[in-house]
Structures are given as C-alpha cells and as structure tokens.
Design a protein around this motif. Sequence first.
Motif, short mmCIF file in Angstrom:
data_model
loop_
_atom_site.label_atom_id
_atom_site.label_comp_id
_atom_site.label_asym_id
_atom_site.label_seq_id
_atom_site.Cartn_x
_atom_site.Cartn_y
_atom_site.Cartn_z
N TYR A 1 -4.31 -1.50 1.75
CA TYR A 1 -5.61 -1.18 1.17
C TYR A 1 -6.01 0.25 1.53
O TYR A 1 -6.40 1.04 0.67
CB TYR A 1 -6.62 -2.19 1.70
CG TYR A 1 -7.89 -2.33 0.90
CD1 TYR A 1 -7.86 -2.45 -0.49
CD2 TYR A 1 -9.12 -2.40 1.54
CE1 TYR A 1 -9.02 -2.61 -1.21
CE2 TYR A 1 -10.29 -2.55 0.83
CZ TYR A 1 -10.23 -2.66 -0.55
OH TYR A 1 -11.39 -2.81 -1.27
N ASP B 1 -9.64 -6.07 -3.46
CA ASP B 1 -9.78 -5.87 -4.89
C ASP B 1 -8.60 -6.44 -5.68
O ASP B 1 -8.50 -6.23 -6.87
CB ASP B 1 -10.00 -4.39 -5.23
CG ASP B 1 -8.90 -3.50 -4.65
OD1 ASP B 1 -7.96 -4.04 -4.05
OD2 ASP B 1 -9.00 -2.28 -4.80
N PRO C 1 -14.39 0.88 -0.52
CA PRO C 1 -13.55 -0.32 -0.33
C PRO C 1 -14.41 -1.49 0.11
O PRO C 1 -15.29 -1.35 0.96
CB PRO C 1 -12.57 0.11 0.77
CG PRO C 1 -13.24 1.24 1.47
CD PRO C 1 -14.10 1.94 0.46
N ARG D 1 -3.81 2.81 -0.25
CA ARG D 1 -4.14 2.95 -1.66
C ARG D 1 -5.35 3.87 -1.85
O ARG D 1 -5.34 4.76 -2.71
CB ARG D 1 -4.41 1.56 -2.26
CG ARG D 1 -4.58 1.58 -3.77
CD ARG D 1 -4.36 0.21 -4.37
NE ARG D 1 -5.35 -0.76 -3.97
CZ ARG D 1 -5.11 -1.78 -3.15
NH1 ARG D 1 -3.90 -1.96 -2.64
NH2 ARG D 1 -6.07 -2.63 -2.85
N TYR D 2 -6.39 3.67 -1.05
CA TYR D 2 -7.57 4.52 -1.16
C TYR D 2 -7.25 5.95 -0.72
O TYR D 2 -7.75 6.91 -1.31
CB TYR D 2 -8.72 3.95 -0.32
CG TYR D 2 -9.60 3.01 -1.11
CD1 TYR D 2 -10.80 3.45 -1.65
CD2 TYR D 2 -9.21 1.70 -1.33
CE1 TYR D 2 -11.61 2.59 -2.39
CE2 TYR D 2 -10.00 0.84 -2.07
CZ TYR D 2 -11.20 1.29 -2.60
OH TYR D 2 -11.98 0.44 -3.34
N ARG E 1 -5.44 7.83 -3.45
CA ARG E 1 -6.36 8.31 -4.48
C ARG E 1 -7.06 9.59 -4.03
O ARG E 1 -7.42 10.44 -4.85
CB ARG E 1 -7.41 7.24 -4.79
CG ARG E 1 -6.86 5.98 -5.44
CD ARG E 1 -7.96 4.94 -5.56
NE ARG E 1 -7.44 3.66 -6.02
CZ ARG E 1 -8.14 2.52 -6.01
NH1 ARG E 1 -9.39 2.53 -5.56
NH2 ARG E 1 -7.60 1.41 -6.43
N ALA E 2 -7.29 9.70 -2.71
CA ALA E 2 -7.97 10.87 -2.16
C ALA E 2 -7.01 12.01 -1.85
O ALA E 2 -7.43 13.09 -1.41
CB ALA E 2 -8.73 10.49 -0.89
N THR F 1 -5.14 -4.61 5.91
CA THR F 1 -5.89 -3.45 5.46
C THR F 1 -5.02 -2.20 5.34
O THR F 1 -5.48 -1.20 4.77
CB THR F 1 -7.07 -3.14 6.41
OG1 THR F 1 -6.56 -2.85 7.72
CG2 THR F 1 -8.03 -4.30 6.47
N ASP G 1 -16.90 10.56 2.40
CA ASP G 1 -15.88 10.46 1.37
C ASP G 1 -14.55 10.26 2.09
O ASP G 1 -14.27 10.93 3.09
CB ASP G 1 -15.85 11.75 0.54
CG ASP G 1 -14.93 11.64 -0.67
OD1 ASP G 1 -13.75 11.28 -0.49
OD2 ASP G 1 -15.40 11.93 -1.78
N ILE G 2 -13.73 9.34 1.59
CA ILE G 2 -12.44 9.07 2.22
C ILE G 2 -11.62 10.35 2.38
O ILE G 2 -10.90 10.53 3.37
CB ILE G 2 -11.66 8.01 1.41
CG1 ILE G 2 -12.25 6.61 1.61
CG2 ILE G 2 -10.19 8.00 1.79
CD1 ILE G 2 -11.93 5.99 2.94
#
Length: 308
Positions: free
Chosen positions: A209, A150, A268, A212-213, A216-217, A206, A190-191
């Motif tokens: 990446y 992204d 993602p 980062r995800y 957020r979780a 990755t 869900d992550i």
Amino acid sequence: MIDVQRLRVLRAVAEYGSFSRAAAALHLTPSAVSQHMAVLERSLGAEVVARSTRGVTLTEAGQIMVGAAESVAAELEHAKQQVEQLSSGRTQLTVGTFGTGGRHLLPGALARFTAAHPDTLLHVRQGEPEITLPLVRQGAVDLALAYHFDGPLPLGPGPNSGLRWTALLEDPLHVVLPEGHRLADRASLDIAELAPEPWVLGCLKTEAYLRRYAERAGFAPEVRGSTTDYFFACSLVAAGMGISLIPSIALVPPVPGVRAVPVEAPAPTRYVGVATIGRHGDRPHITAFLQALREQAARHAPPAKPPA
C-alpha cells in the motif's frame, strides 16, 4: 439432488488447488476426489474445475458452487448451534476481529450488547480478515469485524461467496513522526514530501500500500523496520528509526513521543466493517450486535459511506 459431501470435496479442491492435497486434507484418495468431482459435474451438466499439469482451478460454474457450498456449510453449522442451544438454554455468539478493531471498537460493543442480552454466551476469535472471513462463510464465526484498503475484500473464490459487508467507518492513515521532526507541526502532509525519510511498517500488509502511494508520488520508500503491531511501530518511530503510516483508530489514545499528521488527499484509507452471512431474520442477536458495533464506531469517526 446435489450431494453435500461432494460440495465439501469441492470446497477442499478450491482451497488446496489440487486433487491430491484436497484428498490428504479429507483423508480420501485422489481417485475418490476425482470421482466425486466427475459425479458432481455430471449432475450439474457443467465442469466445475479446469484440470492442468499445474493443478486445478475453478470454472465459473465451480465458483458458483463453492459459494453455495459455503452457504450450506454455514447453515448446517447454524443448525448445529441451535440444537446445542436447546440443551444449554443459552444463545451463543462468536465474533471474529482484527487486532486494532478488537482493541478499540469491540470492547464497547461487547459491553452494550451484554447489558441488553445478558443471557447470550459470547466468544471472541482474533485474526486478520483472510482468516476470519472464511470462518464466517463456514459458520464457525457468526460475524467478523474486518477491514480492507482500496482493494477488494478477501471474500474467497467467486462472486457468490454469500458474505454480506456492513460498512462501519473510514479509518484514514496518518503519517507518524518523532516529536521534534521538522514536519511534525504541519497540519497535513503530501506523501511526496516524505521521499527522503526511512519508514517503519506497523503491518506487513501496508508495505504494498505504501509503495503504491509512494510510486504515485515519484519515489521508492526505504523500509528499515517491519512489525505486526502498530504500537510497536510507534515505539520505533519515537526512537528515531523512521516514520510510519498508522490507521487513526490505532492512535487512540495518543502514543507518547510521536506526532500524527493527516495525509493530504487522496489520503490512504482503511475501510472497517462487519462481514456476516445470509439473512439475519432468524438470528436477532446478530442484528443486535451489529447495531452495538455501529453505535461504537460512531463514537470514533463518521460512519463509512455505503458502496456506490
């Protein structure tokens, strides 16, 4: 008139970040590199590099000129190839590709193209986008099958890189778990549900990446294994070392011993496409190969949406 040699020197300065390193790469003296830049700046009436004790950086004008230098280099390489083709009588096409793209998309496209253009001599070079995209800009590779997440494409310095991006498909990442895992039979995940799990990386890129995800979780992933091969990562997952995020096209055919579960939105995603340079009007074989890649990509997933 702008001297092509000075553009070549500017490209080296942009790549190496200093006059001395650029000079070593070009087998020149730092003084000669400095003189080339001074003359170029006088001819343009603008500074192309900002000098400091930490090295040099491109100005906005310098970024524009580096883009132009890349285009000139590519055109010269194209002209050289055309001259070589006059003697050989065969059109040549060099394709760059990343690993999973080469494995899953390129063979079918090569077969389609070769059947329609048997007289074209094909060459393939494997490399990550940060390696193959500069080769496209330099004319050493005609087109490159590449990807990005992204963030922006690694197109090099300046907005005027000369590269054209053709989107092929969106390649969502799946959570890969060992068979028998408590979450393996879920339709999606869900992550945040994966916070307690150890992780295995199938590609070093990755990690940022994934983190980062995960941030957020609300958790920090524990990474227990790092690889540069998705199939190897799946093997480690099957052995119970952890779970992983793997792109969809790297999971065809299904890998024994693991289950792949889609990630709930916002999922993602890896974006796959083709980088070329300039117009293709005088190079119909590039247009034909792009079409072969589009047809092959359509067999794997719906085509990617064009940028907004």
